[in-house]
Scaffold this motif. Sequence first.
Motif, mmCIF file in Angstrom:
data_model
loop_
_atom_site.group_PDB
_atom_site.id
_atom_site.type_symbol
_atom_site.label_atom_id
_atom_site.label_comp_id
_atom_site.label_asym_id
_atom_site.label_seq_id
_atom_site.Cartn_x
_atom_site.Cartn_y
_atom_site.Cartn_z
ATOM 1 N N HIS A 176 -59.939 -13.164 -24.450
ATOM 2 C CA HIS A 176 -60.995 -13.984 -23.865
ATOM 3 C C HIS A 176 -61.907 -14.594 -24.930
ATOM 4 C CE1 HIS A 176 -59.486 -12.188 -20.196
ATOM 5 N NE2 HIS A 176 -59.991 -13.261 -19.612
ATOM 6 N N ALA A 216 -60.037 -17.710 -26.110
ATOM 7 C CA ALA A 216 -59.682 -18.655 -25.041
ATOM 8 C C ALA A 216 -60.362 -20.018 -25.174
ATOM 9 C CB ALA A 216 -59.951 -18.040 -23.669
ATOM 10 N N ALA A 246 -58.248 -23.413 -25.450
ATOM 11 C CA ALA A 246 -58.385 -24.359 -24.336
ATOM 12 C C ALA A 246 -58.799 -25.751 -24.796
ATOM 13 C CB ALA A 246 -59.400 -23.824 -23.325
ATOM 14 N N HIS A 299 -52.213 -22.018 -22.516
ATOM 15 C CA HIS A 299 -52.816 -21.309 -21.378
ATOM 16 C C HIS A 299 -52.069 -21.605 -20.083
ATOM 17 C CE1 HIS A 299 -57.016 -20.527 -23.311
ATOM 18 N NE2 HIS A 299 -56.107 -19.655 -23.687
ATOM 19 N N THR A 300 -51.629 -22.833 -19.914
ATOM 20 C CA THR A 300 -50.881 -23.206 -18.721
ATOM 21 C C THR A 300 -49.546 -22.467 -18.668
ATOM 22 O OG1 THR A 300 -51.883 -25.401 -18.764
ATOM 23 C CG2 THR A 300 -49.884 -25.151 -17.441
ATOM 24 N N ILE A 321 -54.077 -16.670 -20.248
ATOM 25 C CA ILE A 321 -54.978 -16.325 -21.349
ATOM 26 C C ILE A 321 -54.437 -15.152 -22.153
ATOM 27 C CG2 ILE A 321 -57.276 -15.399 -21.905
ATOM 28 C CD1 ILE A 321 -58.397 -17.202 -19.702
ATOM 29 N N THR A 352 -51.045 -16.022 -23.931
ATOM 30 C CA THR A 352 -51.267 -16.869 -25.101
ATOM 31 C C THR A 352 -51.735 -16.032 -26.281
ATOM 32 O OG1 THR A 352 -51.760 -18.818 -23.780
ATOM 33 C CG2 THR A 352 -52.658 -18.786 -26.018
#
Length: 162
Positions: free
Chosen positions: A47, A50, A54, A63-64, A68, A71
């Motif tokens: 996190h 992230a 992103a 991420h897609t 999270i 990745t």
Amino acid sequence: MNNTEHTRFVVAERNFGSVSIVAPLRWSLIVIFLWFGGMKFTNYEAHAIAPFVANSPIMGWMHTLFGIQGTSDVIGVLELSTAVALIAGAFVPVLSAVGAAMSIATYVITLTFFVSTPGVFEPTAGGFPAISALPGQFLLKDLVLLAASVTLLLASRATSSK
């Protein structure tokens, strides 16, 4: 080969005596990649990175595809692989060059976060070139790590061409 050559510890970089002058760069990078790579498997670190991922035009798609934590896990595997290549590279010049190149790629990518991550430039200090403590100064240290990686690659190449 004489007896001295058998007892001497040889590393992949050009040697000065029994220890390479760039060995501290190699082992510092190894510690960083082991530590950071291991941390990528934690929820905390996933996190924390992230927002960098992103906002990155290079990594934002991850991420897609992986989520999270996924990745972060992929990045962790890459960072631990870089550490392994750097460790093996202490003894095998081609692996030294591979590990250094992987390290260079890592820091080139993280330095792109400097321009893609919101909050790097500190508006209360006038914006660019003033940078925030987080994430600005946190990312700026990667410039030195990139220089260490390039130095290690150049030292590895010098040995390979002998």
